[in-house]
Scaffold this active site. Structure first.
Site, PDB file in Angstrom:
ATOM      1  N   GLU A   1     -38.387  13.997  29.242  1.00 18.75           N
ATOM      2  CA  GLU A   1     -37.785  13.620  30.534  1.00 18.75           C
ATOM      3  C   GLU A   1     -36.497  12.825  30.331  1.00 18.75           C
ATOM      4  O   GLU A   1     -36.189  11.911  31.094  1.00 18.75           O
ATOM      5  CB  GLU A   1     -38.770  12.834  31.395  1.00 18.75           C
ATOM      6  CG  GLU A   1     -39.829  13.683  32.060  1.00 18.75           C
ATOM      7  CD  GLU A   1     -39.287  14.649  33.107  1.00 18.75           C
ATOM      8  OE1 GLU A   1     -38.165  14.420  33.603  1.00 18.75           O
ATOM      9  OE2 GLU A   1     -39.981  15.628  33.411  1.00 18.75           O
TER      10      GLU A   1
ATOM     11  N   GLN B   1     -54.574 -18.484  17.151  1.00 22.71           N
ATOM     12  CA  GLN B   1     -53.359 -18.493  17.956  1.00 22.71           C
ATOM     13  C   GLN B   1     -52.450 -17.306  17.655  1.00 22.71           C
ATOM     14  O   GLN B   1     -51.834 -16.731  18.574  1.00 22.71           O
ATOM     15  CB  GLN B   1     -52.590 -19.798  17.735  1.00 22.71           C
ATOM     16  CG  GLN B   1     -51.421 -19.977  18.688  1.00 22.71           C
ATOM     17  CD  GLN B   1     -50.688 -21.293  18.455  1.00 22.71           C
ATOM     18  OE1 GLN B   1     -49.933 -21.417  17.495  1.00 22.71           O
ATOM     19  NE2 GLN B   1     -50.937 -22.268  19.316  1.00 22.71           N
TER      20      GLN B   1
ATOM     21  N   GLY C   1     -39.752  12.613  37.741  1.00 19.44           N
ATOM     22  CA  GLY C   1     -40.252  12.815  36.393  1.00 19.44           C
ATOM     23  C   GLY C   1     -40.211  11.553  35.570  1.00 19.44           C
ATOM     24  O   GLY C   1     -41.146  11.258  34.811  1.00 19.44           O
TER      25      GLY C   1
ATOM     26  N   GLY D   1     -56.314  -4.306  12.290  1.00 13.86           N
ATOM     27  CA  GLY D   1     -56.227  -4.283  10.837  1.00 13.86           C
ATOM     28  C   GLY D   1     -56.410  -2.874  10.303  1.00 13.86           C
ATOM     29  O   GLY D   1     -55.994  -1.894  10.926  1.00 13.86           O
TER      30      GLY D   1
ATOM     31  N   GLN E   1     -52.286  -3.315  14.660  1.00 12.31           N
ATOM     32  CA  GLN E   1     -52.179  -4.492  13.795  1.00 12.31           C
ATOM     33  C   GLN E   1     -53.360  -5.433  13.999  1.00 12.31           C
ATOM     34  O   GLN E   1     -53.921  -5.972  13.030  1.00 12.31           O
ATOM     35  CB  GLN E   1     -50.868  -5.221  14.081  1.00 12.31           C
ATOM     36  CG  GLN E   1     -50.485  -6.246  13.034  1.00 12.31           C
ATOM     37  CD  GLN E   1     -50.049  -5.604  11.718  1.00 12.31           C
ATOM     38  OE1 GLN E   1     -49.697  -4.435  11.689  1.00 12.31           O
ATOM     39  NE2 GLN E   1     -50.096  -6.377  10.644  1.00 12.31           N
TER      40      GLN E   1
ATOM     41  N   THR F   1     -44.636  22.292  28.182  1.00  9.63           N
ATOM     42  CA  THR F   1     -45.959  21.727  28.424  1.00  9.63           C
ATOM     43  C   THR F   1     -46.766  22.692  29.283  1.00  9.63           C
ATOM     44  O   THR F   1     -46.340  23.083  30.361  1.00  9.63           O
ATOM     45  CB  THR F   1     -45.841  20.369  29.138  1.00  9.63           C
ATOM     46  OG1 THR F   1     -45.116  19.467  28.307  1.00  9.63           O
ATOM     47  CG2 THR F   1     -47.208  19.789  29.430  1.00  9.63           C
TER      48      THR F   1
END
Length: 379
Positions: free
Chosen positions: A361, A277, A240, A337, A334, A156
């Protein structure tokens, strides 16, 4: 836990910076596969590149709870940038503060802690990932220098960083006790970027394969003592893993908030999605998981601040937070959609960014090994 006024200030500062300087540009950085260096310098000016480093060396001198809070906010804006920030804080600044000489701290730690420069950690190799003792990079003594040769992978900041902390074998016959750490400028002849990886996520942060080809490092740039490299590399695994857990909480929280906004605005069958719901229960489960991961991460940081062992707790936080991050980001897609699959909405980026958190890590399989071993040993 109840945050102190100082911790709340750090959280607000990080959140405001992320909202102003990062969130509006994160999608473009993702497309460009690069973050402007000015953003990292600005993080340094706020103290975020050396949050736990002592002020005498240019750091903010704050606790690990503050570190977690800052990382969460930056990761919610862009997880790749948060990863660059984490590497610089720990292991690099932390290792320099703990093991560096006064000369090394003046030359390397101060610019890193203040954010005038940032750093990369070169441990992983093409054939040595979770098994750090299997590294093959060699450092041979030659007069007043060590000459390093080998390959490092998944680095990185390997291209953009100015300073590198490199782990290499100085005594092949000594096993783990023959591994040492070296500090060097990435501009030193023999430090070569072989390739910059094209990644699923964290695209704003460069990830590189690095070749070390007769890289000459003065002996006074060896960190700690010869043979202490394995100890140094392992000493900051807790930090880390707490940092990765905080990244996971940040990106999961961003996905949750995006899903909440979309569910409140999008209407189906005559009412907002959030009034159904099936969607409301998804959001409830997502919020509960994020809150649980947040507090597990804070608990590990509290133990760290108290000077107590937190091997188990750091691994648990990393394991749980990275797992729920992927789940929450998936559920956010989800809820959106078909729109969630498009780059017009941020949730597809959150999902891509979350996926690697269960890998680096220490993979989550390694975390389970650490937790199981500690359960047997501690109880």
């Amino acid at each position: 836990m109840i945050l102190s006024l100082e911790q709340q200030q750090v959280q607000r500062l990080a959140r405001a910076f992320a909202a102003r300087e990062m969130i509006p540009f994160a999608a473009q950085w993702d497309r460009d596969c690069e973050v402007p260096i000015s953003v990292l310098r600005a993080l340094g000016e706020l103290g975020f590149m050396g949050l736990c480093t002592e002020p005498v060396w240019g750091g903010a001198g704050l606790d690990y709870v503050s570190y977690v809070l800052a990382v969460e906010e930056i990761a919610a804006a862009d997880c790749g940038v948060a990863n660059l920030m984490c590497v610089n804080n720990s292991p690099n600044c932390a290792a320099l503060q703990a093991y560096g000489t006064a000369q090394q701290k003046a030359r390397f730690l101060r610019p890193l802690a203040t954010g005038r420069q940032h750093s990369a950690f070169l441990l992983t190799e093409p054939l040595a990932g979770s098994d750090a003792a299997a590294i093959e990079t060699r450092a041979a003594r030659s007069g007043e220098n060590y000459v390093l040769n080998g390959q490092k992978a998944f680095v990185t900041g390997g291209r953009s960083a100015e300073i590198a902390l490199i782990v290499a074998v100085t005594d092949p016959a000594a096993g783990k006790r023959g591994i040492s750490c070296f500090l060097t400028s990435t501009r030193t002849p023999g430090y070569r970027v072989v390739r910059e990886e094209q990644k699923l996520g964290h695209r704003a942060a460069d990830t590189c394969q690095i070749a070390l080809e007769d890289l000459s490092v003065p002996a006074d740039q060896l960190l700690g003592t010869p043979g202490a490299g394995y100890k140094i590399a392992l000493a900051f695994l807790e930090n880390g893993r707490i940092g990765v857990a905080a990244q996971a909480v940040g990106v999961a929280r961003a996905a949750l908030h995006a899903a909440q906004r979309y569910a409140a605005d999008r209407r189906a069958f005559g009412k907002p999605l959030s009034a159904h719901q099936a969607i409301a229960f998804k959001l409830a489960d997502m919020a509960t998981a994020v809150e649980g991961a947040h507090h597990m991460t804070l608990h590990a940081a509290c133990l760290k601040d108290a000077g107590q062992s937190c091997i188990r707790e750091a691994s648990m936080a990393k394991l749980y937070a990275s797992t729920i991050a992927e789940q929450v980001c998936s559920e956010a897609i989800q809820i959106h959609g078909g729109y969630g699959y498009l780059q017009d909405f941020p949730v597809e980026k959150y999902y891509r960014d979350a996926r690697v958190l269960s890998i680096y890590e220490g993979t989550n399989e390694i975390q389970r090994m650490v937790i199981a071993r500690d359960l047997v040993g501690r109880d």
